[in-house]
Write a protein that holds these residues in place. Structure first.
Motif, PDB file in Angstrom:
ATOM      1  N   LEU A 114       0.792  -1.196  -0.095  1.00 55.44           N
ATOM      2  CA  LEU A 114       0.072  -0.172  -0.033  1.00 55.44           C
ATOM      3  C   LEU A 114       0.827   1.397  -0.049  1.00 55.44           C
ATOM      4  CD1 LEU A 114      -1.446   0.778   3.349  1.00 55.44           C
ATOM      5  CD2 LEU A 114       0.174  -1.376   2.959  1.00 55.44           C
ATOM      6  N   PRO A 115       0.387   2.351  -0.286  1.00 60.12           N
ATOM      7  CA  PRO A 115       0.947   3.556  -0.327  1.00 60.12           C
ATOM      8  C   PRO A 115       1.674   3.811   1.029  1.00 60.12           C
ATOM      9  CG  PRO A 115      -0.839   3.779  -1.616  1.00 60.12           C
ATOM     10  CD  PRO A 115      -1.010   2.712  -0.772  1.00 60.12           C
ATOM     11  N   GLY A 116       3.142   4.601   1.088  1.00 62.34           N
ATOM     12  CA  GLY A 116       3.714   4.806   2.261  1.00 62.34           C
ATOM     13  C   GLY A 116       2.770   5.893   2.859  1.00 62.34           C
ATOM     14  N   LEU A 117       2.901   5.895   4.482  1.00 63.26           N
ATOM     15  CA  LEU A 117       2.155   6.832   4.992  1.00 63.26           C
ATOM     16  C   LEU A 117       2.740   8.018   5.048  1.00 63.26           C
ATOM     17  CD1 LEU A 117       1.451   4.548   8.313  1.00 63.26           C
ATOM     18  CD2 LEU A 117      -0.070   4.910   6.222  1.00 63.26           C
ATOM     19  N   ILE A 118       2.094   9.459   5.432  1.00 63.44           N
ATOM     20  CA  ILE A 118       2.670  10.434   5.236  1.00 63.44           C
ATOM     21  C   ILE A 118       2.612  11.102   6.686  1.00 63.44           C
ATOM     22  CG2 ILE A 118       2.781  12.968   4.184  1.00 63.44           C
ATOM     23  CD1 ILE A 118       1.515  11.391   1.508  1.00 63.44           C
ATOM     24  N   ASN A 119       3.584  11.716   7.130  1.00 61.85           N
ATOM     25  CA  ASN A 119       3.392  12.351   8.601  1.00 61.85           C
ATOM     26  C   ASN A 119       3.710  13.784   8.331  1.00 61.85           C
ATOM     27  OD1 ASN A 119       3.748  12.932  11.325  1.00 61.85           O
ATOM     28  ND2 ASN A 119       5.784  12.600  11.277  1.00 61.85           N
ATOM     29  N   THR A 120       2.604  14.599   8.609  1.00 57.86           N
ATOM     30  CA  THR A 120       2.426  16.171   8.301  1.00 57.86           C
ATOM     31  C   THR A 120       2.863  16.981   9.589  1.00 57.86           C
ATOM     32  OG1 THR A 120       0.215  16.299   9.186  1.00 57.86           O
ATOM     33  CG2 THR A 120       0.769  15.638   6.689  1.00 57.86           C
ATOM     34  N   HIS A 121       3.252  16.411  10.824  1.00 55.36           N
ATOM     35  CA  HIS A 121       3.432  17.163  12.075  1.00 55.36           C
ATOM     36  C   HIS A 121       4.524  16.452  12.926  1.00 55.36           C
ATOM     37  CE1 HIS A 121       1.912  20.477  15.224  1.00 55.36           C
ATOM     38  NE2 HIS A 121       3.302  19.719  15.343  1.00 55.36           N
ATOM     39  N   HIS A 122       5.696  16.847  13.155  1.00 60.70           N
ATOM     40  CA  HIS A 122       6.509  16.373  13.933  1.00 60.70           C
ATOM     41  C   HIS A 122       7.594  17.255  14.442  1.00 60.70           C
ATOM     42  CE1 HIS A 122       7.927  11.856  14.576  1.00 60.70           C
ATOM     43  NE2 HIS A 122       8.532  12.661  15.635  1.00 60.70           N
ATOM     44  N   HIS A 123       8.299  17.072  15.591  1.00 54.13           N
ATOM     45  CA  HIS A 123       9.508  17.763  16.078  1.00 54.13           C
ATOM     46  C   HIS A 123      10.523  16.746  16.321  1.00 54.13           C
ATOM     47  CE1 HIS A 123       6.787  21.436  16.244  1.00 54.13           C
ATOM     48  NE2 HIS A 123       6.008  20.648  17.037  1.00 54.13           N
ATOM     49  N   PHE A 124      11.215  16.390  15.294  1.00 55.04           N
ATOM     50  CA  PHE A 124      12.189  15.447  15.356  1.00 55.04           C
ATOM     51  C   PHE A 124      13.153  15.350  16.468  1.00 55.04           C
ATOM     52  CE2 PHE A 124      12.562  13.752  10.708  1.00 55.04           C
ATOM     53  CZ  PHE A 124      11.234  13.430  10.861  1.00 55.04           C
ATOM     54  N   TYR A 125      13.661  16.694  17.074  1.00 53.33           N
ATOM     55  CA  TYR A 125      14.604  16.742  18.019  1.00 53.33           C
ATOM     56  C   TYR A 125      14.192  16.350  19.564  1.00 53.33           C
ATOM     57  CZ  TYR A 125      12.320  20.980  19.791  1.00 53.33           C
ATOM     58  OH  TYR A 125      11.435  21.829  20.323  1.00 53.33           O
ATOM     59  N   GLN A 126      12.760  16.263  19.497  1.00 55.12           N
ATOM     60  CA  GLN A 126      12.016  15.752  20.815  1.00 55.12           C
ATOM     61  C   GLN A 126      12.338  14.642  21.111  1.00 55.12           C
ATOM     62  OE1 GLN A 126       8.207  17.712  20.909  1.00 55.12           O
ATOM     63  NE2 GLN A 126       9.120  19.852  20.849  1.00 55.12           N
ATOM     64  N   THR A 127      12.606  13.624  20.045  1.00 56.05           N
ATOM     65  CA  THR A 127      12.738  12.162  20.533  1.00 56.05           C
ATOM     66  C   THR A 127      13.859  11.839  21.682  1.00 56.05           C
ATOM     67  OG1 THR A 127      14.328  11.943  18.693  1.00 56.05           O
ATOM     68  CG2 THR A 127      12.262  11.256  18.157  1.00 56.05           C
ATOM     69  N   ASN A 153      20.673  22.855  25.354  1.00 53.92           N
ATOM     70  CA  ASN A 153      22.065  22.192  25.220  1.00 53.92           C
ATOM     71  C   ASN A 153      22.153  21.432  24.087  1.00 53.92           C
ATOM     72  OD1 ASN A 153      23.046  23.117  27.996  1.00 53.92           O
ATOM     73  ND2 ASN A 153      21.585  21.495  28.891  1.00 53.92           N
ATOM     74  N   LEU A 154      21.258  21.575  23.000  1.00 47.98           N
ATOM     75  CA  LEU A 154      21.320  20.880  22.124  1.00 47.98           C
ATOM     76  C   LEU A 154      22.424  21.228  21.032  1.00 47.98           C
ATOM     77  CD1 LEU A 154      17.489  20.988  20.852  1.00 47.98           C
ATOM     78  CD2 LEU A 154      18.917  18.711  21.392  1.00 47.98           C
ATOM     79  N   THR A 155      22.877  20.151  20.415  1.00 49.30           N
ATOM     80  CA  THR A 155      23.975  20.424  19.295  1.00 49.30           C
ATOM     81  C   THR A 155      23.864  20.261  18.071  1.00 49.30           C
ATOM     82  OG1 THR A 155      25.228  18.590  19.908  1.00 49.30           O
ATOM     83  CG2 THR A 155      25.786  20.065  21.319  1.00 49.30           C
ATOM     84  N   SER A 156      24.652  20.641  17.153  1.00 52.08           N
ATOM     85  CA  SER A 156      24.549  19.867  15.720  1.00 52.08           C
ATOM     86  C   SER A 156      24.493  18.485  15.735  1.00 52.08           C
ATOM     87  CB  SER A 156      25.727  20.591  14.773  1.00 52.08           C
ATOM     88  OG  SER A 156      25.804  20.019  13.525  1.00 52.08           O
ATOM     89  N   ASP A 157      25.429  17.831  16.435  1.00 61.46           N
ATOM     90  CA  ASP A 157      25.411  16.331  16.416  1.00 61.46           C
ATOM     91  C   ASP A 157      23.979  15.616  16.991  1.00 61.46           C
ATOM     92  OD1 ASP A 157      27.980  16.320  15.336  1.00 61.46           O
ATOM     93  OD2 ASP A 157      28.831  15.872  17.142  1.00 61.46           O
ATOM     94  N   ALA A 158      23.665  16.485  18.204  1.00 68.81           N
ATOM     95  CA  ALA A 158      22.053  15.867  18.671  1.00 68.81           C
ATOM     96  C   ALA A 158      20.965  15.963  17.506  1.00 68.81           C
ATOM     97  CB  ALA A 158      21.819  16.936  19.789  1.00 68.81           C
ATOM     98  N   ILE A 159      21.092  17.347  17.037  1.00 67.56           N
ATOM     99  CA  ILE A 159      20.171  17.306  15.800  1.00 67.56           C
ATOM    100  C   ILE A 159      20.002  16.265  14.804  1.00 67.56           C
ATOM    101  CG2 ILE A 159      19.139  18.931  13.958  1.00 67.56           C
ATOM    102  CD1 ILE A 159      18.476  19.807  16.882  1.00 67.56           C
ATOM    103  N   TYR A 160      21.254  16.120  14.299  1.00 65.79           N
ATOM    104  CA  TYR A 160      21.426  14.983  13.400  1.00 65.79           C
ATOM    105  C   TYR A 160      21.034  13.507  13.729  1.00 65.79           C
ATOM    106  CZ  TYR A 160      24.164  11.834  10.169  1.00 65.79           C
ATOM    107  OH  TYR A 160      24.423  11.070   9.187  1.00 65.79           O
ATOM    108  N   ALA A 161      21.482  13.321  15.167  1.00 66.04           N
ATOM    109  CA  ALA A 161      21.098  11.935  15.622  1.00 66.04           C
ATOM    110  C   ALA A 161      19.530  11.849  15.832  1.00 66.04           C
ATOM    111  CB  ALA A 161      21.801  11.690  17.010  1.00 66.04           C
ATOM    112  N   SER A 162      18.912  12.969  16.322  1.00 66.89           N
ATOM    113  CA  SER A 162      17.618  12.773  16.770  1.00 66.89           C
ATOM    114  C   SER A 162      16.822  12.798  15.280  1.00 66.89           C
ATOM    115  CB  SER A 162      17.078  14.206  17.263  1.00 66.89           C
ATOM    116  OG  SER A 162      17.236  15.149  16.675  1.00 66.89           O
ATOM    117  N   ALA A 163      17.119  13.196  14.211  1.00 63.82           N
ATOM    118  CA  ALA A 163      16.536  13.102  12.754  1.00 63.82           C
ATOM    119  C   ALA A 163      16.633  11.770  12.419  1.00 63.82           C
ATOM    120  CB  ALA A 163      17.475  14.156  11.988  1.00 63.82           C
TER     121      ALA A 163
END
Length: 241
Positions: A114-127, A153-163
């Motif tokens: 079936l078609p892939g699902l589409i997520n329209t609202h998220h805040h990835f860093y909050q994982t 205290n977030l860093t560039s690496d944290a944003i990358y990892a959370s994404a």
């Protein structure tokens, strides 16, 4: 093409109590990656298909192809043709089997596609902070005020990892397209970090550059360390566009 380049079975002992999946199978055949869940090692109940190539792919002998078109067709022994990462045609295997393609994936009438699902609202860093005890069972404002100091205290690496973490979880649940609203940019964080993380994992992605410009000293909710000057917000938004 019947043999996989590699096939990894990962026991889902912890998760199958929640989802009743016995195994998660990640399979790669040439440029085709599939993620599916198998019950009793014989019947596949879900599949996420990723094909990143400018070539062509024929997926055939699909047990049931759910099109979600205007007629809501469900095609038995279905097939679909992908060219340059775009689905060009769907039909039965008999109708499409004669087409010449670069890759062929035979699902042997065991898969429902079936078609892939589409997520329209998220805040990835909050994982990264969703299991903080002090922030559980709070109303929105108390939840935010508990987590704002951590997000400062977030860093560039944290944003990358959370994404990457968020994208992987979405893909494993059948989502193939997502948007995300990133609106905190402390330290060296940029939207580029998130885009790079998602690109590296392969999810189709629409990034959104949010912002906060009114901090506590001006009557706002977030601490001043998490807000940006409006001129800086506009400058970075223009850069990203």
């Amino acid at each position: 093409m019947s043999k996989s380049d590699f096939l990894i079975d990962i026991s889902m002992k912890g998760l199958n109590r929640l989802f009743n999946y016995d195994y998660l199978v990640i399979q790669k055949i040439g440029k085709i990656k599939t993620i599916c869940f198998i019950v009793d090692k014989s019947f596949v109940i879900g599949i996420t298909l990723f094909f990143n190539s400018m070539g062509s792919l024929l997926v055939k002998h699909i047990h049931t192809l759910v099109t979600m078109d205007e007629q809501r067709r469900e095609i038995q022994d279905g097939a679909l043709l992908v060219h340059a990462n775009v689905i060009q045609q769907v039909g039965t295997t008999a109708e499409l089997d004669s087409l010449e393609t670069d890759e062929i994936l035979d699902l042997q009438n065991r898969y429902i596609v079936l078609p892939g699902l589409i997520n329209t609202h998220h805040h990835f860093y909050q994982t990264l902070t969703r299991a903080v005890p002090a922030a559980q069972d709070c109303d929105l404002f108390n939840w935010l005020q508990t987590l704002y100091p951590m997000w400062a205290n977030l860093t560039s690496d944290a944003i990358y990892a959370s994404a990457q973490m968020a994208a992987a979880e979405l893909m494993l649940s059948g989502c193939t397209t997502s948007s995300d609203h990133l609106y905190v940019f402390p330290n060296d964080c940029t939207l580029d970090d998130e885009i790079r993380g998602v690109q590296d994992i392969g999810l189709r992605f629409h990034a959104s550059r949010g912002s906060m410009s009114v901090g506590e000293s001006q009557g706002g909710l977030p601490p001043d360390s998490l807000v940006e000057a409006e001129a800086d917000i506009l400058k970075d938004s223009q850069r990203l566009i």
